[in-house]
Design a protein around this motif. Structure first.
Motif: not given
Length: 213
Positions: A196-213
């Motif tokens: 769960p930690q690794a998958e949450a980190a992967r999902l969070r990175s996608v969201v953060d990158a999309a918001k930054a873009g």
């Protein structure tokens, strides 16, 4: 003053998917990966079990400043001083929920079409859970999938924060944010994974990158 919340990575629990690891341990690992809000959803279990689980979740979430939302059960939310309640279209009316939980707790409302944005239901609400985007086996009685075009229509009709749900995963997380959502709600991709930690980190990175873009 309304309790603060961040919809970026919204985890909805599922005891069956958590398996022997359990809901509390799965959430513990997921918040280390970047989950920003947790909803306890458990329509099958009895009240005592829900209260015990909610209390255990608060013990690990509150020190991290992560809110706990209870699905539907106002009584459970009040019993453990949870941060809010999420209701669907056929659940208790949001005005009644607000009267019961007071002015400071968070209320979320599920919507799947613009016609459900009725003023008397929306006025007490703090955020909208929009979807399903795609068909999902975790909620077989869910409304017809609306896709990201449906999210865009609701976004255009409401100023409330939005979190999308229903078949959302890392591969379409960027599209979810670009459709107008403030975050993604995840069930099986985190609750049912081996890490769960690794998958949450992967999902969070996608969201953060999309918001930054």
């Amino acid at each position: 003053m309304r309790r603060p919340f961040d919809l970026s990575l919204y985890l909805i629990t599922d005891e069956g998917l958590a398996g022997p690891r359990g809901v509390v341990e799965t959430v513990r690992q997921a918040i280390d990966g970047g989950v920003t809000l947790v909803q306890l959803r458990d329509p099958e279990n009895k009240t005592r079990h829900l209260i015990d689980t909610a209390a255990a979740l608060i013990d690990i979430l509150r020190p991290r400043g992560i809110p706990l939302i209870i699905n539907d059960r106002v009584d459970v939310a009040l019993a453990v001083d949870a941060d809010g309640v999420h209701v669907g279209q056929s659940d208790m009316r949001t005005r009644t929920v607000r009267d019961l939980i007071g002015p400071d707790r968070i209320i979320g409302l599920s919507v799947s079409r613009v016609s459900e944005l009725v003023a008397e239901d929306i006025d007490p609400v703090d955020y909208l859970g929009v979807g399903p985007i795609y068909f999902t086996s975790t909620k077989p009685n869910a409304p017809t999938p609306i896709g990201f075009d449906g999210v865009g229509a609701i976004r255009a009709a409401s100023r409330l924060p939005i979190v999308v749900i229903g078949g959302v995963k890392a591969e379409n997380g960027e599209a979810a944010i670009r459709s107008g959502s403030d975050g993604i709600a995840i069930v099986s991709a985190i609750m049912g994974t081996a890490d769960p930690q690794a998958e949450a980190a992967r999902l969070r990175s996608v969201v953060d990158a999309a918001k930054a873009g």
